[in-house]
Design an enzyme around this catalytic site. Sequence first.
Site, PDB file in Angstrom:
ATOM      1  N   LEU A   1     -39.121  37.655  13.351  1.00  0.00           N
ATOM      2  CA  LEU A   1     -40.168  38.655  13.097  1.00  0.00           C
ATOM      3  C   LEU A   1     -40.581  39.302  14.408  1.00  0.00           C
ATOM      4  O   LEU A   1     -40.688  38.639  15.435  1.00  0.00           O
ATOM      5  CB  LEU A   1     -41.369  37.998  12.426  1.00  0.00           C
ATOM      6  CG  LEU A   1     -41.056  37.380  11.061  1.00  0.00           C
ATOM      7  CD1 LEU A   1     -42.250  36.595  10.543  1.00  0.00           C
ATOM      8  CD2 LEU A   1     -40.623  38.440  10.061  1.00  0.00           C
TER       9      LEU A   1
ATOM     10  N   ASN B   1     -44.313  28.397  11.094  1.00  0.00           N
ATOM     11  CA  ASN B   1     -42.891  28.176  10.789  1.00  0.00           C
ATOM     12  C   ASN B   1     -42.603  26.683  10.881  1.00  0.00           C
ATOM     13  O   ASN B   1     -43.311  25.954  11.578  1.00  0.00           O
ATOM     14  CB  ASN B   1     -42.041  28.927  11.817  1.00  0.00           C
ATOM     15  CG  ASN B   1     -40.553  28.779  11.567  1.00  0.00           C
ATOM     16  OD1 ASN B   1     -40.087  28.877  10.421  1.00  0.00           O
ATOM     17  ND2 ASN B   1     -39.791  28.527  12.614  1.00  0.00           N
TER      18      ASN B   1
ATOM     19  N   HIS C   1     -39.459  24.101  11.965  1.00  0.00           N
ATOM     20  CA  HIS C   1     -38.167  24.091  12.656  1.00  0.00           C
ATOM     21  C   HIS C   1     -37.615  22.658  12.648  1.00  0.00           C
ATOM     22  O   HIS C   1     -38.349  21.711  12.909  1.00  0.00           O
ATOM     23  CB  HIS C   1     -38.351  24.586  14.099  1.00  0.00           C
ATOM     24  CG  HIS C   1     -37.055  24.635  14.843  1.00  0.00           C
ATOM     25  ND1 HIS C   1     -36.135  25.649  14.660  1.00  0.00           N
ATOM     26  CD2 HIS C   1     -36.497  23.784  15.733  1.00  0.00           C
ATOM     27  CE1 HIS C   1     -35.081  25.412  15.411  1.00  0.00           C
ATOM     28  NE2 HIS C   1     -35.282  24.287  16.077  1.00  0.00           N
TER      29      HIS C   1
ATOM     30  N   GLY D   1     -41.399  34.944  20.701  1.00  0.00           N
ATOM     31  CA  GLY D   1     -40.150  34.280  21.076  1.00  0.00           C
ATOM     32  C   GLY D   1     -39.485  33.605  19.882  1.00  0.00           C
ATOM     33  O   GLY D   1     -39.947  33.713  18.744  1.00  0.00           O
TER      34      GLY D   1
HETATM   35  C1  GRF Z   1     -35.491  23.965   6.885  1.00  0.00           C
HETATM   36  O1  GRF Z   1     -34.629  22.952   7.332  1.00  0.00           O
HETATM   37  C2  GRF Z   1     -36.317  24.507   8.017  1.00  0.00           C
HETATM   38  O2  GRF Z   1     -36.503  23.611   9.052  1.00  0.00           O
HETATM   39  C3  GRF Z   1     -35.532  25.683   8.510  1.00  0.00           C
HETATM   40  O3  GRF Z   1     -34.916  26.201   7.358  1.00  0.00           O
HETATM   41  C4  GRF Z   1     -34.729  25.182   6.395  1.00  0.00           C
HETATM   42  C5  GRF Z   1     -35.256  25.691   5.081  1.00  0.00           C
HETATM   43  O4  GRF Z   1     -34.922  24.867   4.018  1.00  0.00           O
HETATM   44  N1  GRF Z   1     -36.404  26.610   9.185  1.00  0.00           N
HETATM   45  P1  GRF Z   1     -35.561  25.093   2.581  1.00  0.00           P
HETATM   46  O5  GRF Z   1     -35.129  26.476   2.109  1.00  0.00           O
HETATM   47  O6  GRF Z   1     -37.034  24.944   2.701  1.00  0.00           O
HETATM   48  O7  GRF Z   1     -34.935  24.032   1.736  1.00  0.00           O
END
Ligand code: GRF
Length: 209
Positions: free
Chosen positions: A100, A114, A116, A150
């Site tokens: 974004l 988010n 990660h 970032g």
């Molecule tokens: C997750 O592993 C998250 O960490 C990453 O994307 C994946 C999304 O998985 N950002 P889901 O669509 O929620 O099953």
Amino acid sequence: MNGEEKFRLGVLGSGKGSNFVAIADAIAAGEVRADVAVVLSDVESAGILEQARTRNLLAHFIAPGKFRTKLDEDAERAYVSALCEAKVDLIVLAGFMRVLKGDFLRAFEGRIVNIHPSLLPSFPGLEAWKQALDHGVKVTGCTVHFVDAGVDSGPIIGQQTVPVLDDDTSATLHGRIQQAEHELYPACVAALARREVSVQGRRVIWRNH
Ligand code: GRF
């Protein structure tokens, strides 16, 4: 927001939506005091849209435009207006595979989170579980963080660790990290909805923690 109004979430995802499901289930169980106001995806066939519609939630595909890794200007405008129309308090990125930028970030400054699949700042970017495996770390995990300009670099809200086992493959490690995500993300969203989270520079402080 008065005592009656629930915290409104706008969820963005490109994939199967298991983190969205974990959050929606936690809301249904009364563990997160929030409503999902809208779910948006850049992938028309994404499981997350199907999951949202199954729950009778507003769910839209919005075409991302001409770029591969970000939204183009028209798409950015369309996402911002759908989220404003839904009056969201917080944008929850749940596997949204585009970075974004500019106007989107400005429109919702400090209100985008988010998840990660690594212990940031280790292994930002794609396939973080594979990066962890290839590096040979013994512990990895997942991180919920605020989104800044970032890549996976904003202030960290919460982290959960996951062991790396000797016989792990990419798939087994990713699966174990996802289980941790499904605990961590609802817990972080719940705290944000209770307004118990504040940012002081790079540090995110939880009241009542
Ligand atoms: C997750 O592993 C998250 O960490 C990453 O994307 C994946 C999304 O998985 N950002 P889901 O669509 O929620 O099953």
